[in-house]
Design an enzyme around this catalytic site. Structure first.
Site, mmCIF file in Angstrom:
data_model
loop_
_atom_site.group_PDB
_atom_site.id
_atom_site.type_symbol
_atom_site.label_atom_id
_atom_site.label_comp_id
_atom_site.label_asym_id
_atom_site.label_seq_id
_atom_site.Cartn_x
_atom_site.Cartn_y
_atom_site.Cartn_z
ATOM 1 N N GLY A 1 4.033 8.047 7.132
ATOM 2 C CA GLY A 1 5.467 8.320 7.015
ATOM 3 C C GLY A 1 6.347 7.195 7.531
ATOM 4 O O GLY A 1 7.445 6.990 7.037
ATOM 5 N N GLY B 1 2.353 -3.876 8.783
ATOM 6 C CA GLY B 1 3.784 -3.920 8.492
ATOM 7 C C GLY B 1 4.548 -4.624 9.583
ATOM 8 O O GLY B 1 4.888 -5.805 9.484
ATOM 9 N N ASP C 1 4.128 1.412 -0.042
ATOM 10 C CA ASP C 1 4.112 2.798 0.407
ATOM 11 C C ASP C 1 5.076 3.628 -0.424
ATOM 12 O O ASP C 1 6.280 3.388 -0.409
ATOM 13 C CB ASP C 1 4.512 2.866 1.892
ATOM 14 C CG ASP C 1 3.422 2.297 2.791
ATOM 15 O OD1 ASP C 1 2.287 2.787 2.715
ATOM 16 O OD2 ASP C 1 3.716 1.360 3.559
ATOM 17 N N ASP D 1 -4.946 1.398 7.819
ATOM 18 C CA ASP D 1 -3.486 1.312 7.663
ATOM 19 C C ASP D 1 -2.757 1.928 8.857
ATOM 20 O O ASP D 1 -2.871 3.124 9.100
ATOM 21 C CB ASP D 1 -3.098 2.056 6.365
ATOM 22 C CG ASP D 1 -1.615 1.990 6.045
ATOM 23 O OD1 ASP D 1 -0.862 1.330 6.780
ATOM 24 O OD2 ASP D 1 -1.213 2.615 5.034
ATOM 25 N N GLY D 2 -2.016 1.092 9.569
ATOM 26 C CA GLY D 2 -1.157 1.578 10.647
ATOM 27 C C GLY D 2 -1.480 0.973 11.999
ATOM 28 O O GLY D 2 -2.604 1.057 12.480
ATOM 29 N N GLY D 3 -0.490 0.295 12.586
ATOM 30 C CA GLY D 3 -0.655 -0.249 13.939
ATOM 31 C C GLY D 3 -1.657 -1.383 14.040
ATOM 32 O O GLY D 3 -2.186 -1.644 15.121
ATOM 33 N N HIS E 1 1.079 -4.274 0.085
ATOM 34 C CA HIS E 1 0.920 -2.830 0.246
ATOM 35 C C HIS E 1 2.243 -2.122 -0.027
ATOM 36 O O HIS E 1 3.267 -2.423 0.588
ATOM 37 C CB HIS E 1 0.447 -2.538 1.673
ATOM 38 C CG HIS E 1 0.099 -1.116 1.924
ATOM 39 N ND1 HIS E 1 -1.106 -0.566 1.535
ATOM 40 C CD2 HIS E 1 0.783 -0.122 2.540
ATOM 41 C CE1 HIS E 1 -1.150 0.714 1.912
ATOM 42 N NE2 HIS E 1 -0.011 1.003 2.516
ATOM 43 N N GLY F 1 6.586 3.090 9.583
ATOM 44 C CA GLY F 1 5.971 1.875 10.106
ATOM 45 C C GLY F 1 6.200 1.796 11.608
ATOM 46 O O GLY F 1 6.955 2.599 12.176
ATOM 47 N N GLY F 2 5.550 0.849 12.253
ATOM 48 C CA GLY F 2 5.818 0.573 13.664
ATOM 49 C C GLY F 2 5.240 1.554 14.661
ATOM 50 O O GLY F 2 5.677 1.596 15.813
HETATM 51 C C1 DX5 Z 1 2.715 4.498 7.137
HETATM 52 C C2 DX5 Z 1 2.374 3.481 6.095
HETATM 53 C C3 DX5 Z 1 1.910 2.169 6.593
HETATM 54 C C4 DX5 Z 1 2.863 1.462 7.534
HETATM 55 C C5 DX5 Z 1 2.145 0.379 8.275
HETATM 56 O O1 DX5 Z 1 2.932 5.704 6.513
HETATM 57 O O2 DX5 Z 1 1.345 3.991 5.267
HETATM 58 O O3 DX5 Z 1 1.577 1.338 5.502
HETATM 59 O O4 DX5 Z 1 3.973 0.955 6.867
HETATM 60 O O5 DX5 Z 1 3.046 -0.251 9.114
HETATM 61 P P1 DX5 Z 1 2.674 -0.737 10.581
HETATM 62 O O6 DX5 Z 1 1.684 -1.847 10.457
HETATM 63 O O7 DX5 Z 1 3.984 -1.174 11.151
HETATM 64 O O8 DX5 Z 1 2.067 0.441 11.325
HETATM 65 ZN ZN ZN Z 2 0.478 2.662 3.748
#
Ligand code: DX5
Ligand code: ZN
Length: 239
Positions: A158, A213, A51, A191-193, A49, A160-161
């Site tokens: 915007g 991520g 970003d 996507d996310g968390g 993925h 990760g984490g």
């Molecule tokens: C946020 C991104 C995600 C993010 C996911 O804007 O689109 O792809 O990096 O990361 P995690 O899994 O850490 O939430």
């Molecule tokens: Zn993403």
């Protein structure tokens, strides 16, 4: 298309034939000082993925096509490009020559969404639309037939984490109902968390692809972390 790409594509198809949730590690959580090593450490995943952030649509900036070209030179994983940008068509043109497997554009970032989707399709890339946490799946009623995937943001785009937003579960149910009715081949990506804490619930609801991520890149054993997310599609909730 290169042989490596074709082989990986076949591999991906056979993996999805086994019907496990496809895992797409987000490069955003990698260490950019040892990017090559980090990419190789997630080679057991199904996609990568990417970003792309422009500092306008979201308050952050990431990588451009030059870096991505180098990324492609060391991995045969299909690329899953997520554009978080204001000038959607400009970025479609910028990244299309790299022929990612998927290209996802935000509903809120595209002025003429239908045209942008056709543009991606014309390049031989699978088009996908992204909904932010507050956006309703019903907005996709007249575009769903043209899509190969819908990406639901389960955090605000915007960074990760961040923590998974719970209302996403309800939204997946609504989207799944629409997809069954309008375009059963369309995939759902979240996507996310995403982590081992919510993957079972996501698979039960019919999610096909998860982006992850921090959970993958911060774990001691990345291969194990990836495996823990590659659960059977529509698995039942663990007791
Ligand atoms: C946020 C991104 C995600 C993010 C996911 O804007 O689109 O792809 O990096 O990361 P995690 O899994 O850490 O939430
Ligand atoms: Zn993403």
């Amino acid at each position: 298309m290169s042989k490596i790409c074709t082989d990986k594509q076949k591999d991906m198809e056979s993996k999805s034939a086994k019907k496990h949730v496809l895992v797409s590690p987000s490069l955003l959580s990698a260490n950019f000082l040892r990017l090559g090593e980090d990419i190789l450490s997630v080679s057991s995943s199904d996609m990568l993925h990417i970003d792309v952030m422009d500092g306008h649509f979201v308050p952050n900036m990431t990588i451009g096509p030059l870096v991505l070209e180098n990324v492609q030179s060391i991995t045969s994983l299909p690329l899953d490009v997520h554009l978080m940008v204001e000038n959607t068509d400009f970025f479609i043109d910028l990244f299309s020559p790299l022929k990612p497997k998927f290209m996802s554009v935000h509903l809120a970032g595209a002025t003429h969404l239908h045209r942008s989707i056709q543009k991606i399709r014309k390049e031989g890339i699978s088009p996908s639309v992204v909904l932010n946490p507050h956006e309703d799946p019903s907005t996709l009623e007249y575009i769903l037939q043209d899509l190969d995937m819908v990406l639901l943001m389960s955090v605000n785009p915007g960074f990760g984490g961040q923590s998974f937003i719970e209302s996403t579960f309800k939204k997946i149910e609504r989207l799944k109902e629409m997809i069954t009715r309008l375009n059963p081949n369309c995939l759902i990506e979240v996507d996310g968390g995403v982590s081992d804490k919510n993957i079972h619930r996501l698979s039960v609801l019919g999610v096909d692809v998860v982006v992850s991520g921090n959970y993958i890149f911060k774990s001691k054993d990345r291969k194990e972390a990836i495996k823990s997310l590659q659960v059977p599609v529509h698995a039942s909730l663990p007791r």
